[in-house]
Enzyme design. Structure first.
Site, short mmCIF file in Angstrom:
data_model
loop_
_atom_site.label_atom_id
_atom_site.label_comp_id
_atom_site.label_asym_id
_atom_site.label_seq_id
_atom_site.Cartn_x
_atom_site.Cartn_y
_atom_site.Cartn_z
N ALA A 168 2.92 -16.42 -12.10
CA ALA A 168 1.85 -17.01 -12.91
C ALA A 168 0.89 -17.81 -12.03
O ALA A 168 0.20 -17.24 -11.20
CB ALA A 168 2.43 -17.86 -14.04
N ASP A 235 9.48 -5.90 -15.71
CA ASP A 235 8.45 -6.84 -15.29
C ASP A 235 8.87 -7.55 -14.00
O ASP A 235 8.08 -7.69 -13.06
CB ASP A 235 8.21 -7.86 -16.40
N LYS A 239 7.33 -7.30 -10.02
CA LYS A 239 7.03 -8.45 -9.16
C LYS A 239 7.76 -8.33 -7.82
O LYS A 239 7.20 -8.67 -6.77
CB LYS A 239 7.42 -9.75 -9.88
#
Length: 375
Positions: A168, A235, A239
């Site tokens: 993030a 997900d 990453k």
């Protein structure tokens, strides 16, 4: 020296330093959903400060979702209202690029999770547009295509930035890049790379049903619109692939061993059916939690890349004194084991879920585009 002996010129007031010229940053945002809307609000709130303190003239020229768009939208609201005072037009990615083409400091920000949008990066880079994105599909997609995009950005002398694809708003990608650029070498890494799963693991104590926590995380905006995109582990695998590629390893999604938390019966149903049957997650998680508790351990969702390039993602039972076991809330933690940081890994930790922090990471990339364009 006596005051009378001072050079008279030294006593004259010095001329004021010239004010730096304003640097225009012309922005188009694709995907004004949760992250995109948070970004637009942050841009609006920071606009005058950026102009005054950093001499950046932020101009929002276009905002588009999958159905509609507006152009030359740089009014005082700065997209504070969707479908309010603005006059919308049918959405067109061609028109988004055309509106930005040739503008000073033109940047397209892709805040969607769309393959269709990610497929346009090559066209935009070729047109001389910078691209900033938290969309993980391109940097974790087919390796030849990703390498071609990076080569294209270098050839066209534009920037392709994707800090917010991992962690993030945390400087995970930039930290790794800084290590490598200064001659260090990544040996291995591990991390809690999903704020959603970090929050779920921390909150789950075996008393409240796991499915109830998933619903709460969904309502808080921690999960993707379809929570399976978090629970299936892909997900986190994406990453891990992004970080591995940043380190020079040619990793692909197929190379990652992934443990999914989604029962087989719910993997291929529609989202509504999945949400109606979340209770099917409860018994498997209760069993895993009970086993970990009996061993004096806690469950954490970990992505790991070892020295041999093997990658895996899944739940791990960790002793209570482990650093990851101490993490709370939606924190992401990434530990880099490098040649320099051989004895104690370099750790990056902080909030890893939520629209505001992700938007902050995107905003940081926008400011890096402005800084490098000025250099």
């Amino acid at each position: 020296m006596h005051a009378s002996q001072l050079d008279p010129d030294c006593l004259q007031p010095s001329a004021a330093a010239p004010t730096p010229a304003l640097r225009r940053l012309t922005v188009g945002v694709v995907g004004p959903g949760r992250v995109g809307s948070a970004l637009l609000e942050q841009l609006r709130a920071a606009r005058e400060r950026l102009r005054r303190e950093q001499h950046i003239d932020l101009h929002l020229r276009v905002v588009a979702d999958s159905r509609r768009m507006w152009l030359d939208s740089d009014d005082d609201a700065l997209n504070a209202r969707h479908g309010g005072a603005q006059i919308w037009r049918p959405s067109s990615l061609d028109d988004v690029a055309a509106c930005l083409h040739g503008a000073p400091g033109a940047v397209i920000v892709d805040c969607s999770a769309s393959e269709t949008v990610a497929a346009r990066y090559a066209d935009w880079l070729t047109a001389g547009l910078h691209v900033v994105t938290p969309n993980k599909l391109a940097p974790s997609g087919p390796l030849p295509h990703w390498r071609a995009l990076q080569d294209l950005a270098r050839t066209q002398r534009v920037q392709l930035r994707y800090e917010a694809t991992v962690g993030a708003g945390l400087p995970v990608v930039q930290t790794l890049r800084d290590l490598l650029d200064t001659g260090d070498e990544l040996v291995a890494l591990e991390g809690m790379l999903s704020g959603t799963l970090a929050w779920l693991c921390d909150a789950y104590d075996g008393q409240r049903p796991f499915s109830a926590l998933v619903r709460e995380a969904h309502e808080r905006g921690y999960t993707e619109p379809d929570p399976r995109a978090d629970l299936d582990g892909l997900d986190v695998a994406r990453k891990l692939v992004i970080l591995a590629r940043e380190s020079g390893r040619g990793l692909s999604l197929d190379d990652v061993s992934v443990q999914s938390l989604v029962p087989d019966a719910l993997r291929h149903v529609d989202r509504e059916h999945f949400m109606d049957h979340l209770h099917l997650l409860d018994d498997p998680m209760a069993a895993l939690h009970a086993k970990a508790t009996a061993e004096g351990a806690v469950l954490r969702h970990i992505g790991h890349l070892d020295a041999d390039g093997r990658a895996r993602v899944g739940l791990v039972a960790l002793p209570a004194e482990h650093g990851f076991a101490q993490a709370r809330g939606a924190d992401n933690i990434v530990q880099f084991h490098t040649r320099r940081y051989a004895d104690t890994p370099l750790r990056v930790q902080g909030p890893g879920a939520g629209p505001d922090v992700t938007a902050g990471g995107v905003f940081t990339d926008l400011l890096r585009v402005a800084a490098e364009a000025r250099a």
